[in-house]
Design a protein around this motif. Structure first.
Motif, PDB file in Angstrom:
ATOM      1  N   GLN A 101      15.230 -36.042   7.655  1.00  0.00           N
ATOM      2  CA  GLN A 101      16.114 -34.992   8.205  1.00  0.00           C
ATOM      3  C   GLN A 101      15.709 -33.671   7.931  1.00  0.00           C
ATOM      4  N   ASN A 102      14.840 -33.307   7.163  1.00  0.00           N
ATOM      5  CA  ASN A 102      14.228 -31.930   6.920  1.00  0.00           C
ATOM      6  C   ASN A 102      12.912 -31.599   6.935  1.00  0.00           C
ATOM      7  N   SER A 134      10.933 -28.619   6.001  1.00  0.00           N
ATOM      8  CA  SER A 134      10.925 -28.040   4.765  1.00  0.00           C
ATOM      9  C   SER A 134      10.480 -28.904   3.627  1.00  0.00           C
ATOM     10  N   SER A 178      18.166 -29.130  -3.078  1.00  0.00           N
ATOM     11  CA  SER A 178      18.520 -27.617  -2.478  1.00  0.00           C
ATOM     12  C   SER A 178      18.068 -26.789  -3.665  1.00  0.00           C
ATOM     13  N   VAL A 214      20.304 -28.165   1.578  1.00  0.00           N
ATOM     14  CA  VAL A 214      19.712 -29.026   2.327  1.00  0.00           C
ATOM     15  C   VAL A 214      20.594 -29.852   3.131  1.00  0.00           C
TER      16      VAL A 214
END
Ligand code: NDP
Ligand code: MG
Length: 383
Positions: free
Chosen positions: A23-24, A27, A272, A277
């Motif tokens: 989902q990220n 990053s 995070s 996040v």
């Protein structure tokens, strides 16, 4: 972009970490994985995420993955694992191998001074006296992803100081046998014990949740992670698993962290830094939320007292407790031991093994083997 090395990628925590990474993907990058022997799942991860480095512990599984992915960097030896963990390109190591087996890699990651997201509570329980000072000496940052400990971490001030803490309440769902007295749990089958009402987890931790040994492991884990006396921790049953733990301060304020039970939440939090996040999650419906709490069952107070004793004794005591439990859970899952006998194996093994102060991984491994052999003897004598 942060490079993540995911140890225990083929497990339940591995699934949640992979979902957060997916989902990220702008990053977070899956730089490497470590797995035991699940070749099917390892192959699927390699196809979906293309991690550069793949460590496979089991030799037959390693051979299979090596021949299926000839162009990939597939690793198997301890030295290769150490090199991978120490690789400068690795920003974050997620330690999510189950059991004492995860200690080797947890120690390597801490020794390399990495940011270590730790799910593998057994390595803290078995070697907290070595792991925590080593983290300090090497500048490694240990961030808990066990939901209760991550909750405590979130409820502490930004500098993580515990000076003003007067109490920490570690919540427990109570597992699948909430409100059933221990005396009625004699003939529970592994299938029933594996059915957790709130969480979907690997089999070992599911049994630990059913016996409530998990909460005792978590008490010892918390004592090491937050460097506080066990007297400051209370264990409280909270069947809904919404409040993941509570920190009470000397000014009378209690701060809690809440979410629906979903391991992606503490994982996203642990990943995070200045910014959170983001993940997809089910919102809490506060207008219909009913939260309840009750005492930790008194018929498990012998277990809790033993965990508290271990918090105060340190040394090899956590290792012996953990090893006896791992062997007992394995035997229970193989239908060789009754549910209620898991406790007997822990108590008897603990009484039989003299305690010591191991200082290195070799001694820890030796003591772990000794305790496991003793636990097996105990099982033989009571079955
Ligand atoms: P699983 O049984 O689902 O997964 C275990 C993982 O460890 C698998 O990837 C397995 O590989 C790997 N593994 C096992 N032995 C070895 C080994 N010798 N070398 C390398 N890898 C190995 O467990 P969970 O994901 O449920 O739990 C992982 C850890 O996280 C445990 O310590 C647990 O207590 C903790 N935890 C789990 C939670 C959860 O929600 N599941 C919540 C909080 C903490 P393979 O399958 O390929 O053999
Ligand atoms: Mg937990």
């Amino acid at each position: 972009m942060k490079n993540i090395l995911l140890l225990g990628a083929t497990g339940s925590i591995g699934d949640s970490v992979l979902s957060v990474i997916k989902q990220n993907s702008d990053s977070l990058n899956l730089y490497g994985i470590a797995a035991g022997k699940n070749t099917e799942k390892a192959a699927a991860i390699i196809k979906n995420f293309s991690p550069k480095n793949i460590f496979i512990e089991d030799i037959a599984a390693y051979d299979l993955i090596s021949s299926s992915f000839p162009n990939q960097n597939i690793l198997n030896s301890d030295q290769e694992l150490l090199d991978l963990i120490s690789d400068n390109k690795v920003d974050i190591v997620v330690s999510a191998i189950v059991g004492f087996a995860g200690l080797k890699a947890s120690l390597m990651a801490v020794n390399a001074g990495k940011i270590v997201l730790i799910a593998n509570k057994e390595s803290i329980v078995a070697a907290g006296d070595i792991l925590m000072p080593l983290a300090k000496a090497k500048g490694a940052q240990i961030i808990p992803i066990d939901s209760e400990h991550n909750a405590i971490f979130q409820c502490l001030p930004a500098d993580k100081s515990t000076t003003d803490v007067s109490k920490i309440i570690i919540t427990a769902s109570g597992g699948p046998f909430l409100d059933i007295p221990l005396s009625k749990l004699n003939n529970i089958s592994p299938k029933d014990a594996l059915k957790h009402p709130n969480w979907e987890m690997g089999s070992k931790i599911s049994i630990d949740s059913a016996t409530l040994v998990n909460k005792c492991l978590e008490l010892i884990e918390a004592r090491y992670l937050f460097d506080l006396n066990e007297k400051l921790f209370d264990l409280v049953i909270h069947p809904q698993s919404i409040i993941h733990s509570i920190v009470t301060y000397i000014d009378g304020s209690s701060i809690s962290q809440m979410s629906n039970p979903n391991m992606e939440v503490p994982i996203a939090n642990a990943l995070s830094d200045i910014r959170k996040v983001p993940i997809a999650f089910k919102e809490l419906d506060f207008s219909n939320l009913k939260l309840s709490f009750q005492e930790f069952p008194s018929d498990r107070s012998k277990l809790e007292n033993l965990a508290r004793e271990i918090c105060n004794t340190g040394g090899s005591s956590g290792l012996v407790f953990n090893a006896a439990n791992e062997i007992a859970v394995e035997s229970f899952l193989n239908n060789q031991l009754k549910f209620s006998q898991i406790y007997d194996v822990i108590y008897r093994t603990f009484d039989l093994i003299p305690l010591s102060n191991p200082q290195d991984i070799e001694t820890l491994n030796e003591l772990n083997n000794e305790a496991r052999i003793e636990a097996k003897k105990v099982i033989k004598s009571i079955t």
